[in-house]
Design an enzyme around this catalytic site. Structure first.
Site, PDB file in Angstrom:
ATOM      1  N   HIS A   1     -31.570  17.409  -9.607  1.00  0.00           N
ATOM      2  CA  HIS A   1     -31.894  18.507  -8.703  1.00  0.00           C
ATOM      3  C   HIS A   1     -32.517  17.940  -7.431  1.00  0.00           C
ATOM      4  CE1 HIS A   1     -33.237  22.483  -7.407  1.00  0.00           C
ATOM      5  NE2 HIS A   1     -34.422  21.936  -7.143  1.00  0.00           N
TER       6      HIS A   1
ATOM      7  N   ALA B   1      -1.368   9.581  -6.088  1.00  0.00           N
ATOM      8  CA  ALA B   1      -1.528   8.130  -6.174  1.00  0.00           C
ATOM      9  C   ALA B   1      -2.183   7.715  -7.486  1.00  0.00           C
ATOM     10  CB  ALA B   1      -2.362   7.633  -4.988  1.00  0.00           C
TER      11      ALA B   1
ATOM     12  N   VAL C   1       6.689  20.766   4.368  1.00  0.00           N
ATOM     13  CA  VAL C   1       7.251  21.667   3.353  1.00  0.00           C
ATOM     14  C   VAL C   1       7.489  20.957   2.024  1.00  0.00           C
ATOM     15  CG1 VAL C   1       8.264  23.258   5.018  1.00  0.00           C
ATOM     16  CG2 VAL C   1       9.571  21.256   4.269  1.00  0.00           C
TER      17      VAL C   1
ATOM     18  N   ALA D   1      15.517  -2.986  -1.449  1.00  0.00           N
ATOM     19  CA  ALA D   1      16.211  -3.358  -2.683  1.00  0.00           C
ATOM     20  C   ALA D   1      17.320  -2.373  -3.009  1.00  0.00           C
ATOM     21  CB  ALA D   1      15.208  -3.410  -3.832  1.00  0.00           C
TER      22      ALA D   1
ATOM     23  N   GLY E   1       0.802  -1.226   0.000  1.00  0.00           N
ATOM     24  CA  GLY E   1       0.000   0.000   0.000  1.00  0.00           C
ATOM     25  C   GLY E   1       0.823   1.259   0.000  1.00  0.00           C
TER      26      GLY E   1
END
Length: 456
Positions: free
Chosen positions: A435, A314, A267, A118, A40
C-alpha cells in the site's frame, strides 16, 4: 552455390526465431538462422518496441502541454514544442541497441546467421537468396518463424498518403490530420499517440464499437479517454478510398468525406507464408497447423509464432520457441498454457488474462474493484478503470483477470502467474499487497468476490 549443413535451421529472427536459435545454441545444437532484415523481426524493429517508444514520447509531450493550462497540481509551464525527427531518432537508437543485443546473444550461442530470403525446395533443402548469391542449407530439422505482415486494402494501397503501422512509426513530422482505418489495438495505440502529439485524429471502425475483441465494460474507459483527447470515433463506418483532401467513408447516414493529410490503415495482420507453399503443409485457414510440440504435418519441419495463428503476440512466439527446440533436440515438451496475457497499450491500457466472464459461463462469477476507490490511482490523477477477477462459484479458482487503467500493463505478469499457479480467491485475498499501489485493486476484487469487501 555454397552449401551449409546443420542440425537446426530457423527461418526468421523475430522474437520466436531468435529465442529458438539462442536456446538451441545453448543446448549445443549446430544452428543456422536465416533473416532477411535485422535481427528482432517486426517486434523489435517496426512493431512492439518502436511503437511503445512513440507512445511514451507522445505521453510526455501531452503531459507538458497539459501543464500550460490550469490544473489541480498548481504547476504552470510554457507551451511545449516537439522535434519529431529527433524523437524518432531516439526511438531508432533504442531499436538499434536491442537488435544489436540480439545479434550478440546469437553469436554468444554460436548461432550462424545467413542474411537473405529463404525458400523451400523440399522439406530438407532450403535456398537462401543472399547479396552474394544463393546459398543452399540442408538441415536435419527446420523451424519456420516467418511472422506476419500488415494487411493492405486494395482500395487504399500503402504509399505517401496511406500509411502502414511501419510507415507511421517513421514519420518525421506530425500530420495536421490523421484518419485511422481500423479501431483495433494497433490503430488506437498509434491514433492516441498522434492525437497527443497534436494531430486531429479520426478513427473509422466498421464494427459497432472500437476494440471489438474486448468486452464493452473494458473498452468504455478507453472510449471516454479518446473523446477527452479530441479523437473522433466513427463506428459502423467503412472506408471507401482516398479523395483529394482526405478519406471517403460510408457510414450510417450515407457517404461522407473526412479531412486527412495521412491515412493509417490498421485492419489486421496476415501470416507471412511466402516461400513455404512448396511444402504443401496442412493449414488451419491461412495459418500453418501445428500440434502441441510445434510439429507441422511434415516430419522435421516445425513452426512457431504468428505463422501458426492467433494470438499474434511476441511472448506467445517465445514460449512456442522453447517447446520447438525441445522437440528438435528429442525432448517431449508440450504446449500446456492456461493463459497468454494480452495487452492493449491504449490510454488507459487494457490487460486480459485467462477467461472473460462470457467465456467462463454460468459456473463462474466476475467481481471488480474500481480505481476511483484506489489511493494510488488518485495520487497519480488517473482514477479511470478497474481490475476484474473471474472465478469459479464452487471453489473460488481464478479463471481470468481483466483490467483497464493507466500503467496496468505492468501487472499482466502477476495476473498470469496467479492463473498458472492455480490461485484461488482466498489465495489472492490472503496475500499482503503493498500500500498504496494499484495492485491492491486485485486483492480488493477478491475480497469483494468472497463477500467481505473492505474499501467499497
Amino acid at each position: 552455390m555454397s552449401t551449409i549443413t546443420c542440425q537446426l535451421l530457423v527461418i526468421g529472427a523475430g522474437p520466436g526465431g531468435y529465442v529458438a536459435a539462442i536456446r538451441a545454441g545453448q543446448k549445443g545444437l549446430d544452428t543456422v538462422v536465416v533473416e532477411a532484415e535485422r535481427p528482432g523481426g517486426t517486434c523489435l524493429n517496426i512493431g512492439c518496441i518502436p511503437s511503445k517508444a512513440v507512445i511514451h514520447l507522445a505521453e510526455e509531450f501531452h503531459r507538458a502541454a497539459e501543464l500550460t493550462h490550469d490544473n489541480p497540481l498548481g504547476i504552470s509551464a510554457g507551451t511545449p514544442t516537439i522535434d519529431l525527427a529527433k524523437g524518432m531518432a531516439w526511438k531508432d537508437g533504442i531499436v538499434a541497441r536491442l537488435t544489436g543485443g540480439v545479434a550478440g546473444l546469437m553469436k554468444k550461442a554460436k548461432v550462424r546467421v545467413v542474411t537473405g530470403r529463404a525458400r523451400f525446395v523440399d522439406g530438407k533443402t532450403v535456398v537462401v537468396d543472399t547479396a552474394d548469391g544463393p546459398v543452399t542449407i540442408k538441415p536435419a530439422t527446420t523451424i519456420i518463424a516467418t511472422g506476419s505482415e500488415p494487411v493492405e486494402l486494395p482500395f487504399l494501397p500503402f504509399g505517401e498518403r496511406v500509411l502502414s503501422s511501419t510507415a507511421a512509426l517513421a514519420l518525421d513530422k506530425v500530420p495536421a490530420s490523421l484518419a485511422v482505418v481500423g479501431g483495433g489495438y494497433i490503430g488506437l495505440e498509434l491514433g492516441t499517440a498522434f492525437a497527443k502529439l497534436g494531430a486531429k485524429v479520426t478513427v473509422v471502425e466498421a464494427g459497432a464499437r472500437i476494440l471489438p475483441a474486448y468486452d464493452a465494460d473494458l473498452t468504455a474507459p478507453v472510449a471516454a479517454r479518446l473523446k477527452s483527447l479530441g479523437v473522433t470515433v466513427l463506428t459502423g463506418t467503412k472506408a471507401l478510398g482516398l479523395t483529394d483532401t482526405g478519406l471517403k467513408v460510408q457510414g450510417p447516414d450515407g457517404e461522407a468525406e473526412i479531412a486527412a493529410d495521412k491515412v493509417l490503415v490498421t485492419v489486421g495482420r496476415r501470416p507471412n507464408t511466402s516461400g513455404i507453399e512448396t511444402l504443401g503443409l496442412t493449414m488451419a485457414g491461412p495459418f500453418i497447423k501445428v500440434d502441441a510440440r510445434m510439429r507441422t504435418s511434415m516430419t522435421g519441419v516445425l513452426a512457431i509464432g504468428d505463422v501458426t495463428g492467433d494470438p499474434m503476440l511476441a511472448h506467445r512466439a517465445m514460449a512456442q520457441a522453447e517447446i520447438a527446440v525441445e522437440t528438435a533436440a528429442g525432448g517431449r515438451a508440450e504446449w500446456d498454457k492456461r493463459c497468454i496475457p494480452a495487452i492493449c497499450f491504449t490510454d488507459p491500457e487494457l490487460v486480459t488474462v485467462g477467461l472473460s466472464p462470457a467465456e467462463a459461463g454460468d459456473a463462474a462469477r466476475a467481481d471488480s474493484f474500481p480505481f476511483k476507490a484506489n489511493g494510488r490511482a488518485m495520487t497519480v490523477g488517473r482514477e479511470d478503470g478497474f481490475i476484474r477477477v473471474v472465478s469459479r462459484k464452487d471453489n473460488g479458482l481464478v479463471l481470468g483477470v481483466q483490467a483497464v487503467g493507466a500503467g496496468i500493463s505492468e501487472m499482466a505478469t502477476a495476473f498470469a502467474l496467479a492463473i498458472e499457479m492455480g490461485a484461488t480467491l482466498q489465495d489472492i485475498a490472503g496475500t499482503i499487497h503493498a500500500h498504496p499501489t494499484q495492485g491492491e485493486a486485485l486483492q480488493e476484487a477478491a475480497h469483494r468476490a468472497l463477500g467481505h469487501a473492505l474499501h467499497i
